[in-house]
Motif scaffolding. Structure first.
Motif, PDB file in Angstrom:
ATOM      1  N   VAL A 223       0.645  -1.168   0.238  1.00  0.00           N
ATOM      2  CA  VAL A 223      -0.076  -0.095  -0.095  1.00  0.00           C
ATOM      3  C   VAL A 223       0.887   1.278  -0.057  1.00  0.00           C
ATOM      4  N   MET A 224       2.036   1.258   0.886  1.00  0.00           N
ATOM      5  CA  MET A 224       2.763   2.518   0.843  1.00  0.00           C
ATOM      6  C   MET A 224       3.557   2.825  -0.505  1.00  0.00           C
ATOM      7  N   ALA A 225       4.154   1.608  -1.012  1.00  0.00           N
ATOM      8  CA  ALA A 225       4.840   1.510  -2.182  1.00  0.00           C
ATOM      9  C   ALA A 225       4.060   2.020  -3.127  1.00  0.00           C
ATOM     10  N   THR A 226       2.577   1.649  -3.450  1.00  0.00           N
ATOM     11  CA  THR A 226       1.882   2.191  -4.297  1.00  0.00           C
ATOM     12  C   THR A 226       1.720   3.750  -4.351  1.00  0.00           C
ATOM     13  N   GLN A 227       1.558   4.371  -3.170  1.00  0.00           N
ATOM     14  CA  GLN A 227       1.440   5.828  -3.163  1.00  0.00           C
ATOM     15  C   GLN A 227       2.690   6.430  -3.181  1.00  0.00           C
TER      16      GLN A 227
ATOM     17  N   THR B 298       3.796   2.161 -10.442  1.00  0.00           N
ATOM     18  CA  THR B 298       3.221   1.977 -11.816  1.00  0.00           C
ATOM     19  C   THR B 298       2.800   0.753 -12.102  1.00  0.00           C
ATOM     20  N   ALA B 299       3.561  -0.329 -11.426  1.00  0.00           N
ATOM     21  CA  ALA B 299       2.880  -1.564 -11.657  1.00  0.00           C
ATOM     22  C   ALA B 299       1.614  -1.809 -10.811  1.00  0.00           C
ATOM     23  N   SER B 300       1.547  -1.072  -9.770  1.00  0.00           N
ATOM     24  CA  SER B 300       0.411  -1.472  -8.923  1.00  0.00           C
ATOM     25  C   SER B 300      -0.980  -0.753  -9.870  1.00  0.00           C
TER      26      SER B 300
END
Length: 567
Positions: free
Chosen positions: A49-53, A424-426
């Motif tokens: 979740v953190m990496a997506t944001q 970007t992948a998310s």
């Protein structure tokens, strides 16, 4: 960059991609591809979740934002912990109980197909455009390092991310994001230490902050209630709450992350930990930008941080004028250093009268430097009307490549690459999920096999990858990337959130009423967003409340059908 830095960068990227592809093997059906077989523990959920944001935009633009205007942006996240609590109570258990692939499936069960299609369409527009911006961010890095146009680097970065997202789906995204965030935390900590280490010997951490504070760069909290100011404690707590609630509760790029949790409790714990860690993390990133600002009070900053654009100007007919401006800039910096030294002495002596006097002198010197930089950007525009004259996104990158030791440069640049690849992948995975589940499977091919839907998901990822790369090619014209992403989302998130809140809490409202209310609200938000009297964070509040209010009114006027009840 040195050969050592190139080696660190390439090795880190290769390890991440290979690790993600290896861990995602076995995604042979649509459930495994889009939801990772719902088997991931809470710490995977939290870091994913953190990496997506936290995209490359965060690590490029946030320090630049703090460098230019201070730390007030941290208030943007003040509503996040509250939003996480509401999500854990309401959204998460409903999504898990209904066993949905996307958030918008629930809306058809609660309302109708039209409402589901409308919200899915709004999401695809918002996320598709925003993802293009996240692809552009790391292309800035390669462009700066290789001194080539961002068009080529954008195509390379976009293709790399599309490849491993298409191959592995959600598991590839989640496993690589966990490793990415671990490296990112270590790298940020190292960067903060190095900035302080590179300051003059008599300038410690405390004095560095004091100097930055005297020039208005440590203004983290603003209690004034001002609709025009996007970063106050009120806009953060209220507008930020609505934005974060919509982003994490209705944006498939985030919903897909915690739907992959092994249970409701695992998803909840992952979200709550994200709410606790995100604000300190963002504070640290902004603090690094403030420290870089102090560093450049003692070391001459570039006259323009985007070296590619500056090199173009140096090779043009305007080079003599540029050289004169460089001489003026050097002289202005030397004069400023005298003021900085006087400020140091005043701080050492705790002479408040002298501190105030030198603070004003510093601000005057700062404005003089900005004036010279403005003349440089005017020359750039004269030379090339398409020139990117906003170098805010290049400030931290310029510092990293010029001053940090070998090896650490490669690691920090790899961190920014990793952040971009993860977010970007998310986003691509969520765009594919929504396209296949909410449009292709529901409207085009209702009775396809699981294998057909898996292939459609891969092709949808490729399609959106191409769309986002095209968008990225035009991203250089939008200013600070971090603000651009949030502004873009604020035009749509409030409307989508309003639809979901009606679905959860207003059981008497039917699909026809909420569908029309969403159209009315979105139209109003677009019109209001063009006005200067309201800051973008408040658009989330306005959009959400308009949907709820108009839906209730329309239900009384035109509502005839009995609302559905989702058990």
């Amino acid at each position: 960059m040195s050969s050592v830095d190139w080696g660190v960068l390439i090795l880190t990227l290769v390890v991440i991609v290979v690790y993600g592809v290896y861990k995602s093997r076995g995604a042979h059906n649509i459930q495994g591809y889009l939801l990772g077989n719902q088997s991931l523990p809470w710490y995977h959920v939290c870091l994913s979740v953190m990496a997506t944001q936290a995209s490359a935009i965060t690590f490029l633009s946030a320090p630049g934002l703090a460098y230019s205007s201070g730390m007030s942006f941290v208030q943007f996240y003040f509503g996040l912990p509250l939003a996480m609590i509401v999500l854990c109570i309401t959204f998460v258990p409903i999504y898990h109980r209904l066993k949905v692939y996307t958030a918008y499936e629930f809306l058809e069960q609660r309302f109708d197909l039209n409402t589901r299609a409308l919200t899915a369409f709004l999401f695809l527009i918002s996320r598709g455009l925003s993802t293009g911006i996240t692809i552009y961010a790391p292309s800035i890095i390669l462009s700066t390092i290789l001194d080539i146009n961002t068009t080529y680097t954008t195509l390379f970065i976009g293709s790399l991310v599309v490849f491993y997202t298409v191959y592995g789906g959600t598991k590839a995204v989640s496993y690589t994001q966990m490793l990415q965030m671990s490296i990112i935390f270590c790298g940020l900590f190292a960067a903060g230490i190095m900035v302080v280490h590179l300051l003059p010997g008599d300038i410690g951490f405390g004095k560095a902050l004091s100097i930055a504070g005297k020039m208005g760069r440590t203004n983290a909290i603003d209690f004034k209630f001002d609709f025009q100011n996007p970063y106050t404690i009120w806009s953060g707590l209220i507008g930020g709450f609505f934005l974060q609630l919509s982003y994490f509760g209705t944006d498939q790029s985030q919903v897909g992350r915690y739907l992959s949790g092994a249970s409701v409790n695992q998803s909840r714990l992952g979200l709550l930990m994200n709410g606790l860690v995100k604000i300190p993390m963002q504070f640290l990133i902004l603090l690094i930008g403030v420290l870089v600002f102090t560093f450049y009070q003692y070391n001459r900053p570039p006259i323009f941080f985007n070296s590619f654009e500056l090199n173009k100007l140096e090779k043009s007919e305007y080079n003599p004028e540029l050289n004169k401006l460089k001489a003026d800039y050097d002289l202005a910096f030397k004069e400023k250093q005298l003021v900085v030294n006087k400020m140091n002495q005043a701080l050492d002596q705790d002479n408040k009268t002298e501190i105030d006097l030198q603070r004003k002198a510093l601000q005057t010197a700062d404005e003089k430097g900005k004036g010279i930089r403005k003349e440089v950007t005017d020359l750039m525009t004269k030379n090339d009307k398409t020139a990117d004259i906003n170098d805010n996104n290049y400030i931290f990158l310029s510092f990293v490549t010029q001053y940090l030791p070998k090896g650490l440069i490669g690691l920090l640049i790899a961190i920014i690459f990793l952040a971009s690849m993860g977010s970007t992948a998310s986003a691509l995975n969520s765009l594919a999920s929504t396209t296949v589940i909410d449009i292709y499977k529901r409207l085009i091919r209702k009775k396809g096999s699981d294998q057909e839907y898996l292939q459609a998901s891969r092709w949808a990822t490729v399609f959106w990858g191409v769309v986002c790369i095209i968008m990225a090619l035009y991203a250089s014209k939008i200013g600070n990337l971090l603000e651009a992403v949030n502004i873009l989302g604020s035009y749509i998130y409030g409307t989508i959130l309003g639809v979901f809140l009606v679905a959860f809490y207003l059981k008497q409202v039917n699909g026809r009423a909420v569908f029309l209310a969403a159209i009315v609200a979105e139209t109003a938000v677009i019109l209001i967003g063009q006005q200067k009297w309201v800051a973008y964070l408040w658009l989330n509040v306005i959009g959400c409340l308009l949907v709820v209010l108009v839906a209730v009114i329309l239900q009384q006027i035109i509502g005839k059908d009995k609302p559905k009840v989702v058990k």
